[in-house]
Design a protein around this motif. Structure first.
Motif, PDB file in Angstrom:
ATOM      1  N   LEU A   1       0.821  -1.211   0.000  1.00  0.00           N
ATOM      2  CA  LEU A   1       0.000   0.000   0.000  1.00  0.00           C
ATOM      3  C   LEU A   1       0.856   1.263   0.000  1.00  0.00           C
ATOM      4  O   LEU A   1       0.540   2.238  -0.700  1.00  0.00           O
ATOM      5  N   THR A   2       1.920   1.268   0.761  1.00  0.00           N
ATOM      6  CA  THR A   2       2.816   2.430   0.806  1.00  0.00           C
ATOM      7  C   THR A   2       3.489   2.653  -0.533  1.00  0.00           C
ATOM      8  O   THR A   2       3.552   3.785  -1.031  1.00  0.00           O
ATOM      9  N   THR A   3       3.982   1.584  -1.129  1.00  0.00           N
ATOM     10  CA  THR A   3       4.646   1.700  -2.437  1.00  0.00           C
ATOM     11  C   THR A   3       3.690   2.253  -3.475  1.00  0.00           C
ATOM     12  O   THR A   3       3.997   3.225  -4.173  1.00  0.00           O
ATOM     13  N   VAL A   4       2.518   1.662  -3.569  1.00  0.00           N
ATOM     14  CA  VAL A   4       1.531   2.118  -4.549  1.00  0.00           C
ATOM     15  C   VAL A   4       1.074   3.544  -4.228  1.00  0.00           C
ATOM     16  O   VAL A   4       0.987   4.394  -5.111  1.00  0.00           O
ATOM     17  N   GLY A   5       0.819   3.822  -2.956  1.00  0.00           N
ATOM     18  CA  GLY A   5       0.383   5.156  -2.549  1.00  0.00           C
ATOM     19  C   GLY A   5       1.410   6.225  -2.887  1.00  0.00           C
ATOM     20  O   GLY A   5       1.065   7.308  -3.382  1.00  0.00           O
ATOM     21  N   MET A   6       2.687   5.945  -2.634  1.00  0.00           N
ATOM     22  CA  MET A   6       3.718   6.932  -2.955  1.00  0.00           C
ATOM     23  C   MET A   6       3.884   7.085  -4.466  1.00  0.00           C
ATOM     24  O   MET A   6       4.091   8.199  -4.951  1.00  0.00           O
ATOM     25  N   LEU A   7       3.778   5.995  -5.194  1.00  0.00           N
ATOM     26  CA  LEU A   7       3.894   6.100  -6.654  1.00  0.00           C
ATOM     27  C   LEU A   7       2.720   6.870  -7.244  1.00  0.00           C
ATOM     28  O   LEU A   7       2.905   7.741  -8.100  1.00  0.00           O
ATOM     29  N   TRP A   8       1.512   6.595  -6.779  1.00  0.00           N
ATOM     30  CA  TRP A   8       0.331   7.292  -7.292  1.00  0.00           C
ATOM     31  C   TRP A   8       0.344   8.777  -6.945  1.00  0.00           C
ATOM     32  O   TRP A   8      -0.136   9.606  -7.710  1.00  0.00           O
ATOM     33  N   SER A   9       0.879   9.114  -5.782  1.00  0.00           N
ATOM     34  CA  SER A   9       0.889  10.518  -5.352  1.00  0.00           C
ATOM     35  C   SER A   9       2.202  11.227  -5.696  1.00  0.00           C
ATOM     36  O   SER A   9       2.342  12.415  -5.427  1.00  0.00           O
ATOM     37  N   ASP A  10       3.140  10.498  -6.262  1.00  0.00           N
ATOM     38  CA  ASP A  10       4.455  11.037  -6.621  1.00  0.00           C
ATOM     39  C   ASP A  10       5.159  11.637  -5.402  1.00  0.00           C
ATOM     40  O   ASP A  10       5.800  12.671  -5.480  1.00  0.00           O
ATOM     41  N   THR A  11       5.028  10.969  -4.267  1.00  0.00           N
ATOM     42  CA  THR A  11       5.708  11.401  -3.045  1.00  0.00           C
ATOM     43  C   THR A  11       6.915  10.526  -2.746  1.00  0.00           C
ATOM     44  O   THR A  11       7.361  10.467  -1.606  1.00  0.00           O
ATOM     45  N   ASN A  12       7.439   9.891  -3.718  1.00  0.00           N
ATOM     46  CA  ASN A  12       8.502   8.905  -3.568  1.00  0.00           C
ATOM     47  C   ASN A  12       9.587   9.326  -2.582  1.00  0.00           C
ATOM     48  O   ASN A  12      10.410  10.188  -2.865  1.00  0.00           O
ATOM     49  N   HIS A  13       9.562   8.711  -1.427  1.00  0.00           N
ATOM     50  CA  HIS A  13      10.574   8.960  -0.399  1.00  0.00           C
ATOM     51  C   HIS A  13      10.880   7.618   0.258  1.00  0.00           C
ATOM     52  O   HIS A  13      10.122   7.134   1.109  1.00  0.00           O
TER      53      HIS A  13
END
Length: 180
Positions: free
Chosen positions: A114-126
């Motif tokens: 969920l975190t990986t997909v959430g960061m990729l979808w929101s472009d918050t990659n950290h």
């Protein structure tokens, strides 16, 4: 003894001082409040802020957004799959194929997805935020209050860096020139 070609003592000392400032600030808040304003995944985030601009890793949107997504995903999966468990207790008491360890494993896997997909979808990659999701999903900081502290702590780190550390770097001419 040979000196590395990429060694930059000025940048390295500046980054080290920046990290001291970041952790003294958050450590003071943790000490004053008795709350966990310091936690493991802040280390990589502070390092990235201290060593200079690195695309898709630094900046308020990436750092705060990534940790916020990770904390929420970790809390959601912990509540669904492992509520009441603590990883250190589960592994201390567990034998092979322990249901408690299995629940924590599932919580961690789902939180990471969920975190990986959430960061990729929101472009918050950290990337450091992936450690946050595991901290929460494994029961180490798994209450709504803890989740809020995580997000507030990360936001304070970013604001402190922008309002205090960067102006000091500018004033004294010690901003790292070579992000590594």
């Amino acid at each position: 003894m040979t000196v590395r070609d990429d060694l930059n003592v000025r940048d390295d000392l500046s980054a080290g001082i920046n990290v001291v400032l970041h952790f003294a600030f958050l450590g003071g808040i943790a000490w004053a409040t008795g709350r966990p304003f310091l936690f493991p995944s802040l280390g990589p985030s502070a390092y990235l802020l201290a060593t200079g601009e690195q695309p898709r890793a630094e900046g308020a949107y990436h750092v705060v957004g990534g940790h916020a997504i990770a904390a929420v995903c970790g809390l959601a999966t912990y509540v669904v799959f492992a509520d009441g468990l603590l990883v250190t207790d589960a592994f201390t008491r567990a034998g092979s194929f322990s249901p408690a360890v299995g629940r924590l494993v599932v919580s961690s896997i789902v939180a990471m997805v969920l975190t990986t997909v959430g960061m990729l979808w929101s472009d918050t990659n950290h990337a450091a935020a992936c450690a946050t999701t595991l901290i929460v999903a494994l029961g180490l900081m798994s209450t709504p209050l803890d989740t809020g502290i995580i997000v507030v702590s990360v936001a304070l780190l970013v604001v402190f860096h922008g309002k205090i550390v960067e102006p000091l770097q500018d004033r004294y001419g010690v901003e790292p020139q070579d992000a590594r």
